[in-house]
Design a protein around this motif. Structure first.
Motif, short mmCIF file in Angstrom:
data_model
loop_
_atom_site.label_atom_id
_atom_site.label_comp_id
_atom_site.label_asym_id
_atom_site.label_seq_id
_atom_site.Cartn_x
_atom_site.Cartn_y
_atom_site.Cartn_z
N VAL A 629 20.18 67.09 104.68
CA VAL A 629 20.85 67.20 104.71
C VAL A 629 21.76 69.01 104.57
O VAL A 629 21.38 68.79 103.49
N VAL A 630 21.94 69.96 104.94
CA VAL A 630 22.41 70.96 104.66
C VAL A 630 23.92 70.85 103.70
O VAL A 630 23.68 71.36 103.04
N TRP A 631 24.41 70.41 104.80
CA TRP A 631 26.37 70.10 104.95
C TRP A 631 26.80 68.40 104.30
O TRP A 631 26.19 67.75 104.97
N ARG A 632 27.83 68.87 103.35
CA ARG A 632 28.39 67.05 102.99
C ARG A 632 29.45 67.32 103.34
O ARG A 632 30.35 66.35 104.00
N ASP A 633 30.21 68.61 103.69
CA ASP A 633 31.18 68.60 104.83
C ASP A 633 31.45 70.07 105.86
O ASP A 633 30.35 70.62 105.26
N TYR A 634 32.11 69.69 105.79
CA TYR A 634 31.86 71.92 107.33
C TYR A 634 32.18 72.65 105.73
O TYR A 634 31.60 73.85 106.83
N HIS A 635 32.16 72.69 104.69
CA HIS A 635 31.27 74.15 104.29
C HIS A 635 31.05 73.84 103.05
O HIS A 635 31.03 74.81 102.32
N HIS A 636 30.21 72.56 102.73
CA HIS A 636 30.25 72.41 101.57
C HIS A 636 28.88 71.65 101.28
O HIS A 636 28.73 71.60 102.27
N MET A 637 27.38 72.67 100.99
CA MET A 637 26.35 72.85 100.99
C MET A 637 25.83 70.91 100.43
O MET A 637 26.96 70.76 99.04
N THR A 638 25.09 70.02 100.05
CA THR A 638 24.65 68.54 100.08
C THR A 638 24.14 69.19 98.37
O THR A 638 23.64 70.34 98.45
N ALA A 639 24.41 68.56 97.42
CA ALA A 639 23.53 68.48 95.56
C ALA A 639 21.82 68.67 96.29
O ALA A 639 21.20 69.22 95.71
N THR A 640 21.70 68.12 97.22
CA THR A 640 20.38 67.56 97.79
C THR A 640 20.00 68.94 97.88
O THR A 640 18.58 69.22 97.73
N TYR A 641 19.96 69.65 98.66
CA TYR A 641 19.94 70.70 99.24
C TYR A 641 20.35 72.03 98.06
O TYR A 641 18.74 73.12 98.16
N ALA A 642 20.71 72.11 97.47
CA ALA A 642 21.05 73.19 96.89
C ALA A 642 20.36 73.17 95.84
O ALA A 642 19.96 74.37 95.29
N LEU A 643 19.79 71.98 95.30
CA LEU A 643 18.63 70.94 94.43
C LEU A 643 17.61 72.25 95.43
O LEU A 643 16.29 72.63 94.64
N ALA A 644 17.19 71.71 96.16
CA ALA A 644 15.37 72.36 97.22
C ALA A 644 15.89 74.22 97.35
O ALA A 644 15.09 74.27 97.31
N LEU A 645 16.88 74.97 96.84
CA LEU A 645 16.80 76.51 96.77
C LEU A 645 16.83 76.75 95.59
O LEU A 645 16.40 77.72 95.70
N ALA A 646 16.65 76.18 94.57
CA ALA A 646 16.37 76.52 92.96
C ALA A 646 15.32 77.37 93.34
O ALA A 646 15.43 79.19 92.81
N PRO A 647 13.78 77.50 93.83
CA PRO A 647 12.40 78.22 93.36
C PRO A 647 13.16 79.59 94.58
O PRO A 647 13.21 80.77 93.74
N TYR A 648 14.23 79.51 95.39
CA TYR A 648 14.50 80.58 96.34
C TYR A 648 15.67 81.49 95.37
O TYR A 648 15.88 82.97 96.06
N LEU A 649 16.23 80.86 95.09
CA LEU A 649 17.43 81.57 94.31
C LEU A 649 17.11 82.33 93.37
O LEU A 649 17.57 83.71 92.85
N ALA A 650 15.77 81.20 92.41
CA ALA A 650 15.50 82.36 91.33
C ALA A 650 14.77 83.19 92.04
O ALA A 650 14.85 84.42 90.63
N LYS A 651 13.75 83.61 92.69
CA LYS A 651 13.22 84.37 93.07
C LYS A 651 14.01 85.98 93.26
O LYS A 651 13.71 86.71 93.20
#
Length: 655
Positions: A629-651
């Motif tokens: 699940v990407v969104w926990r509300d209409y404009h904030h990401m879930t912490a889980t999806y943010a964590l999944a983005l870590a390698p992509y953000l680093a790159k």
């Protein structure tokens, strides 16, 4: 003429006024565009309660007897608790049937708060909590007004008893002493209401001290209006003016009206005029003594209890209530309220035993049942964890589904589970280092590797805080120290932003304090991001960002600015529970301009990262990507999806 012969206040015109008040509230909740100020019906109820209860207390206290307080509390318990507790338990069960699991935990908390009659304080705290402000309304939200009344019923008798005791000790008139005490309460509370409403209307709407004057106003009428008996034409004019004031308030006030404050004087003084006028009988004209109004007024308590949960359950997967649906909900409310009134209210308001202590014991037990039931649900949800080790596995590819065309299997339970969705937030909230609006302290979370050789910081508002899970993972992987400085609705810029229409002074002070802390830390790198700020002109925002960035660049701090994430047009919890296929928003409708790119253009040591391709497809933004699940509300990401983005953000950040 004000007649106090009825101990329980069953005056026909007051019952009619109750009918008007509850009708305003119900219509407002069903069709707020039709009656945008219908919430003033609650204020009318406050005046009625203050009038009836103060008169009753004054009579009981002056009549003497050691146990009059116990008798009063016992009667209130019999009158209020049985129907209220039944409605809470049924609503809790209905929540499991009709609402998304994403709303179960908060509803359970609010059921407990309602049972303990502190719901108004729960909602006040939630109104100023940046996370809680985005919550969908709970089916027990309306208990906020009942909580204020119950707090009044608990404290008011003690005040009356103390004032009368002191007056007798000093040889003064008990009635005169009560008038003085109530006048002081009225004046102090009204002043607080005006001041707090101007400073923070969301908080002022719910808290007790900004509403107490409305109950005190009714109490003053009960004491000072004794013997008031104007001529019939004058009474008719008073009723017309009073009803006019209430109706005008309901028609002209709206959600944008600063309330309560001095605006609440219009409907409350209208209620005072109606009550003071008393029973009107001019030929066939009977004022508010109309059969339908008295019928609704008699059942107003049950109607108030039951109408709101029915509306919330109906609108859980619908945007609004239509005309036919609203009429149907009205009919259903009246039917349930009739049963509640006849078999619960009327049955238990009569003494069931000779001792007045027994209802108090039963009432305490009933409250305990509600708290235990809601607490049990909350405990069960809390034990449901989020297995972050599943991120990146074949069942949960997450952003790889967008960025690497990874296969997404069907029939996999979502991560995080819906029951944990609203609480799937970055650790900075649990550690209390994400600052709320009123704080100016530069409180930071120490994350990453405490022994790290390099230091990075995160600054900004909640849209910066949402990236902390990813940045923390990057810091730990690289063995860097991480310090977070985030604050609700406060972008890390020198541009002027507003709060409640006024300059956000606490944000300015916090920003300066954080800059001082960053100067002490001397970090190597700073991550930042922020939400939209439509009240701040874009050129001013760009200059404000550039001012801080260039200043930090001169001290050797490199900056990575993450473009703001989209604002989707659905509530993910409700949407996923109803129809996951419809949980999408056109991307071009929800992406704001990239002010970071414009601000960073002349600054070589600022890198702007756009991660929106990892959140949205080319054309749409969906609630779920790769079974996460990407969104926990209409404009904030879930912490889980943010964590999944870590390698992509680093790159993307070149780390």
């Amino acid at each position: 003429m004000i007649d106090r012969s009825e101990e329980h206040g069953c005056r026909p015109e007051i019952q009619g006024l109750r009918g008007v008040a509850v009708a305003l509230v119900v219509v407002f909740h069903l069709w707020p565009m039709v009656l945008p100020g219908g919430y003033v019906g609650v204020d009318v109820f406050f005046v009625i309660s203050g009038f009836l209860i103060t008169g009753l207390l004054a009579r009981m206290a002056t009549a003497g007897g050691r146990a009059w307080l116990v008798t009063f509390y016992s009667r209130r318990v019999r009158r209020l608790l049985p129907a209220a507790v039944l409605a809470l338990l049924v609503t809790l069960a209905g929540t499991l049937l009709f609402l998304s699991k994403a709303r179960w935990e908060e509803t359970a908390v609010q059921v407990a708060a309602s049972a303990l009659y502190v719901q108004n304080w729960r909602l006040a705290l939630q109104a100023v909590d940046y996370l809680g402000a985005a919550e969908a309304p709970s089916p027990v939200q309306h208990y906020w007004s009942l909580s204020i009344e119950e707090q009044f019923y608990i404290v008011w008798p003690l005040l009356v008893a103390a004032v009368i005791w002191l007056a007798r000790r000093l040889g003064r008139s008990p009635k005169a002493a009560l008038l003085v005490a109530l006048t002081l309460v009225f004046a102090g509370s009204l002043a607080a209401s005006v001041v707090v409403t101007q400073a923070d209307p969301a908080w002022a709407y719910f808290v007790t001290h900004t509403r107490l004057w409305e109950l005190a106003l009714g109490g003053l009428l009960a004491l000072a209006g004794e013997g008031f008996s104007p001529a019939a034409p004058s009474r008719l004019a008073m009723v017309a003016a009073g009803i006019g004031a209430i109706v005008i308030s309901a028609l002209l006030f709206s959600a944008s009206t600063p309330f309560p404050g001095f605006h609440a004087l219009l409907p409350t003084l209208g209620a005072v005029l109606v009550i003071a006028a008393g029973d009107i009988r001019l030929g066939r004209f009977r004022g508010l003594d109309v059969t339908i109004l008295r019928y609704v007024g008699d059942r107003s308590y049950s109607i108030y209890l039951w109408h709101w949960p029915l509306i919330v359950f109906y609108t859980a997967d619908r945007p609004a209530v239509g005309v036919l649906a609203g009429l149907g909900l009205m009919a259903l409310t009246l039917g349930i309220s009739e049963l509640s009134y006849r078999y619960i209210e009327q049955r238990y308001r009569r003494p069931q035993s000779r001792t007045e202590w027994r209802p108090l014991a039963y009432g305490s037990a009933a409250i305990a049942v509600c708290v235990i039931a809601s607490g049990g649900l909350g405990y069960a949800l809390d034990r449901q964890g989020v297995d972050i080790n599943l991120i990146g596995t074949p069942g949960y590819p997450g952003p790889a589904a967008l960025l690497a065309n990874a296969a997404v299997p069907d029939g996999v339970e979502l991560l995080p589970p819906l029951g944990k969705l609203k609480r799937d937030v970055p650790v900075v909230y649990r550690l209390k280092c994400h600052q709320e609006q009123d704080s100016t302290e530069p409180v930071g979370c120490q994350l990453g590797d405490p022994e790290g050789s390099r230091t990075i910081v995160v600054t900004g508002d909640s849209h910066a805080a949402q990236w902390v899970p990813a940045i923390d993972k990057i810091a730990r992987d690289h063995k860097w120290k991480l310090v977070t400085f985030t604050k609700a609705a406060c972008p890390f810029t020198r541009a002027v932003v507003t709060e409640n229409g006024k300059p956000y002074e606490a944000c300015v002070q916090w920003r300066d304090n954080v800059l001082a802390e960053i100067g002490k830390l001397r970090p190597d790198l700073m991550f930042t991001s922020q939400s939209r700020y439509s009240d701040t002109p874009e050129p001013a925002m760009i200059e404000g960002l550039r001012s801080i960035w260039s200043e930090l660049n001169k001290t050797g701090v490199k900056i990575i600015a993450i473009r703001n994430t989209p604002f989707v047009k659905f509530d993910p919890g409700d949407c996923l529970a109803a129809d996951p296929d419809k949980c999408i928003t056109a991307r071009n409708e929800v992406e704001a301009s990239n002010v970071f790119a414009l601000a960073a253009a002349p600054l070589p040591d600022v890198r702007v990262v756009d991660m929106n391709d990892a959140l949205c497809g080319k054309e749409t933004c969906a609630a779920v990507v790769g079974n996460i699940v990407v969104w926990r509300d209409y404009h904030h990401m879930t912490a889980t999806y943010a964590l999944a983005l870590a390698p992509y953000l680093a790159k993307a950040a070149g780390l």
